[in-house]
Structure formats: C-alpha cells, structure tokens
Write an enzyme that holds these catalytic residues in place. Structure first.
Site, PDB file in Angstrom:
ATOM      1  N   LYS A  79      20.917  44.973  27.758  1.00 12.29           N
ATOM      2  CA  LYS A  79      19.511  44.827  28.144  1.00 12.29           C
ATOM      3  C   LYS A  79      18.631  45.069  26.930  1.00 12.29           C
ATOM      4  O   LYS A  79      18.970  45.877  26.054  1.00 12.29           O
ATOM      5  CB  LYS A  79      19.207  45.838  29.261  1.00 12.29           C
ATOM      6  CG  LYS A  79      17.842  45.713  29.918  1.00 12.29           C
ATOM      7  CD  LYS A  79      17.749  46.709  31.064  1.00 12.29           C
ATOM      8  CE  LYS A  79      16.398  46.666  31.764  1.00 12.29           C
ATOM      9  NZ  LYS A  79      16.356  47.614  32.904  1.00 12.29           N
ATOM     10  N   SER A 154      14.844  45.743  37.167  1.00 16.57           N
ATOM     11  CA  SER A 154      14.337  45.132  35.947  1.00 16.57           C
ATOM     12  C   SER A 154      15.424  44.527  35.070  1.00 16.57           C
ATOM     13  O   SER A 154      15.137  43.782  34.141  1.00 16.57           O
ATOM     14  CB  SER A 154      13.570  46.185  35.131  1.00 16.57           C
ATOM     15  OG  SER A 154      14.431  47.252  34.746  1.00 16.57           O
ATOM     16  N   SER A 178      17.042  49.550  39.021  1.00 17.95           N
ATOM     17  CA  SER A 178      17.009  48.378  38.140  1.00 17.95           C
ATOM     18  C   SER A 178      18.360  47.839  37.718  1.00 17.95           C
ATOM     19  O   SER A 178      18.431  46.783  37.094  1.00 17.95           O
ATOM     20  CB  SER A 178      16.179  48.692  36.888  1.00 17.95           C
ATOM     21  OG  SER A 178      14.817  48.779  37.211  1.00 17.95           O
TER      22      SER A 178
END
Length: 490
Positions: A79, A154, A178
């Site tokens: 990420k 997210s 997330s």
C-alpha cells in the site's frame, strides 16, 4: 502438481523445482500490470527494475541449489502509505506527490531480506481516509468482480491487485477496517493482526492508536505465512510486542471441535438480508465442524462508530500537522507570508475528505469541547475494551459480518458520506479494542459480488483466529471463492 489452498507454497514449489524461473514469473506479473492496470487503477507506482533485480537474485540462489525462504521470489505489492527507500510513497495525496522516503518500513525491511519481489505501490484512499478508495488523488481502484463497483477502502488498490491476479499478496493498513472491508468487497482474505504484533515503523500515520499493517491474500494459509514473517518485536515502534513466539501456520490443522463461537446480536442489526443469509450458513458450517455456538449481547457496539471517528480524527489532526509545505511534499507556488503559505499548501494539498477529518479532529480537541467529545470518547473506548474482555470469557472467537453490505457502486461515497461511515460498524470495534480479526469470503449476492464473514479473536490469539478461518475455508472455498479471468493465473 499438488494444489494448495494458497498460492505462496504452490509458487515456491514451482520456483524450487525450476518449472518456472523467478524472472519469467515476475515478467508475467509486470506484463499483466501493463495490460490491465490502466483499467483497474490498482497500482500508482510500478517498480519493475526493483522487481527484476530481486528476481535475478532468486534465480541465482536456485541455480546454486539453495532452499528458498517462504516468501522468497513471490511477487507482491505494498500500500502506498508503507515507506520504501527511494520509491515514491504518496499516501495517494497531492501533498506528498514526489516524496521519496529515506528509510524502509520495518515490514518491508523484513520482506526485502526474504527477497520478496516488489511489483509496486498500490492505490488507497488519501491518507487511508475512506471506504471506497475514491478519495485517492489518483482516482479509485475498481472491483475485480465488476468494474462498476469499488474495490473498497482504504486498501482498495491492494485488494484490486490481488483480486485481479496482479500480485500474489499485498500488505495494507487497517485503521477502522481498511484491510478487512476491501478484502470482503473483492472476495479475499484480509487479516488485521493484534495491535502491536506487527511493527508500525515506517507506516505513514493516520491514527496511531488504531493503525495496524496486515496482509490481503487469496487464502488463509497465505495470510498465516505472511503474518508469521512480519510479526516480530521492533524496538523502533514503542507499541511493538511481536507475536509471543507462536507460529500461526503450525496451528492451522488444530481441531475446533467443542470450541465456542460467540454471536453478538448487535452485529446483525441493519445488515442486508443476503449478507445475513450467508453469515447464517457460515454458522451452520461451524456447527457441522463441532463448534459450539454461544449467543450474547454486546450493547457497547452502538457507540463504536462515533467513538472511532472522534478519536481517529483527533489523532489525524495531530499526525497530519507536519504537512506544512516546509519540510517535505507539496508547497503552494504563490503566497505573501508564512501563514498564507501553510494555509494555501494544506488547502490545495489535502482532498476534501482529509480536510473534513482534520477539521473534526481539531474541533473535538479544542478548548471547550475536549471534555464533551474527546474525553468522553476515551472513556467509552475503555468500556468497549472491557466488553470484549468479558465476551472472550464465554467464547473463543466472535463471528460477525465484515460489512453490512457488498461493494458500493462507483461514486456512492460522494453522494452520501455519512451512510458510508456507518458501514464501518462491524469493523471499527476491533481497532478500538486492539483485537485481531480476519475477513473470509462466505458467499455472493445476486449480482455476483462477494460477501465477507469476519472472525474476531482475543488479543495475541491470532494463531487461533487464523485456524478458525482456515477450518471454514477448507470446507467452503469451492463455493465462496471465485478467481477472476484476468491477470496471472498459475
């Protein structure tokens, strides 16, 4: 070739037996990213040179007849809020565009030592603030199962990449769901480890007392392998405790007969009928495996969403104060004095959702409102922690939906942000209490979109949690997991 529930051991065998070279494998993934990513928007940075250099090292090691480490040569992604030396790390925000960290996050340092093949950095909601990946400065990632729907947030880019076979696995971060929510939306396994078991050093902070790094994978076995690799004590993280020396992969064959699964009715309030039906079928699977189902009340859950947003936004207000245009990142080109420069930089550099949360956090910390909001939320956090402790006195694991619904249609969150916040109801209690939780695929809705089941464990019982997930997956994977017809298929 023997088939595994997971991909990591299967690929390790292919490499070790020289059925494919690591360079060939890596090129397959890079070629697929080049072909597919423009549509999915899963990756924001592709690190082809780094990936191929690592692949070459792995091939040389295989040629010498040396045994590979568990994650060696496995193509993966990170990420975009996990720091990587000299690789752009932006948190998908304009304010950090062009930022090159000068150090590696501990989790990447660990994986780099294992010669994990980094394919690139994946898309995310800006500063991890969002539930759809659509607050990203680069635009959102799409759901592999239907491109008219979001991948979730997210860590949406990680889920989109793994779900589209553009990476074997990825590491995301989970502040309020997330990792688990996008895993649920994309039909994947998403593990949020116990707070403190995986180092946060090098993870760009959103809310420090909630943030936790975890893997998104296609199987529970793969999650266990990755968790075992990255969960160790790190003196650079003051909250780090490691995994207490337990190897979770070794626990995956433990019988769950006679063990107790808790069902709290509050988790089922307001969830969609098709989600409820899938969860009820999952409960039946566990009963057939010999687990005992225990029903109980957890009324404190109704406070979880407001407690989370008050405390997380307060921490974000503090953590994001460093982005002022002076030290690093974006700086407004036109200004008259220092105050104007900082105001314009932050107004131009942060997106609307980040600004909204910073303002909320600043408000609850301000004089006159601190006691009414922040202090009260901290007390309620304590009551939620206590309620979970009492729940684990009567059960081993708690079973819930991961999300009350399946993936949102594109642009849903911009139409109704409050409704989007409320979908966090099943995931945020885990972060409030610092507990481990995993989302596992458990079915599909009428549109073919995946449904996720969440299992919650007691602190530092990640191994037990993963075994419960693994036992379920062994019984159901053929009916609950669907591989999409894109990307690399081995």
């Amino acid at each position: 070739m023997e088939k595994y529930l997971g991909k990591i051991k299967h690929i390790n065998d292919l490499l070790q037996s020289k059925q494919i070279s690591c360079t060939e494998l890596t090129n397959k993934y890079l070629d697929s990213i080049e072909t597919v990513n423009s549509k999915l928007n899963a990756y924001v940075t592709v690190t082809d040179n780094i990936a191929l250099e690592t692949a070459k090292k792995v091939d040389e090691k295989i040629a010498r007849g040396e045994k590979l480490m568990p994650l060696e040569g496995i193509p993966m992604t990170l990420k975009d809020n996990i720091s990587t030396t000299d690789v752009e790390t932006t948190c998908c925000s304009k304010i950090l565009k062009g930022y090159m960290p000068v150090y590696d996050a501990t989790v990447w340092k660990i994986l780099k030592k294992q010669n994990a093949v980094l394919l690139g950095k994946t898309n995310m909601d800006e500063f991890a603030m969002g539930s759809s990946c659509e607050t990203s400065y680069f635009g959102g990632s799409l759901n592999p199962h239907n491109h008219g729907y979001v991948a979730g947030g997210s860590s949406g880019g990680v889920a989109s990449a793994v779900g589209s076979n553009l990476a074997v696995y990825g590491l995301g971060s989970d502040t309020g769901g997330s990792v688990r929510q996008p895993a649920s939306f994309c039909g994947l396994v998403g593990l949020k480890p116990t707070y403190g078991s995986v180092s946060r050093f090098g993870l760009i902070a959103y809310a420090s007392s909630f943030d936790q790094i975890g893997p998104i994978t296609t199987s529970v076995e793969d999650s266990a392998i990755i968790y075992d690799a990255i969960s160790s004590y790190d003196p650079k993280d003051a909250t780090s405790l490691g995994n207490k020396g337990i190897v979770s992969e070794n626990k995956l064959t433990t019988s769950i007969k006679g063990m107790k699964i808790g069902i709290a009715k509050e988790y089922f309030d307001g969830i969609r009928d098709d989600v409820r039906e899938s969860i009820e079928k999952s409960i039946e699977v566990y009963e057939a495996l010999g687990a005992e189902i225990v029903y109980f009340n957890l009324p404190q859950i109704k406070y979880a969403v407001p407690v989370y947003y008050i405390l997380a936004c307060a921490e974000a207000s503090s953590n994001l104060g460093r982005y002022d245009g002076i030290r690093y990142g974006y700086k407004t080109p036109k200004y008259n004095d220092l105050n104007e420069m900082i105001c314009k930089t932050r107004s131009e550099g942060f997106g609307k959702e980040v600004q909204r949360r910073i303002m909320l956090g600043t408000y609850v910390l301000s004089s006159g409102y601190y006691d009414a909001y922040y202090k009260k939320a901290q007390k309620l956090r304590g009551s939620i922690v206590k309620a979970f402790k009492e729940a684990f006195d009567i059960c081993d694991i708690i079973l819930t939906p991961t999300v009350p619904t399946t993936a949102f249609e594109l642009n849903f969150t911009s139409k109704d942000p409050i409704e989007t916040y409320l979908t966090d109801i099943c995931t945020v209690p885990v972060n409030i209490a610092g507990l481990p939780a995993v989302s596992v695929p458990c079915g599909f809705d009428s549109k073919g979109l995946p449904i996720g089941m969440q299992l919650i464990g007691n602190r530092f019982e990640d191994a037990k949690l993963l075994n419960f997930a693994y036992q379920y997956e062994k019984q159901t994977k053929k009916s609950t997991y669907k591989e999409v017809e894109i990307g690399v298929r081995l």
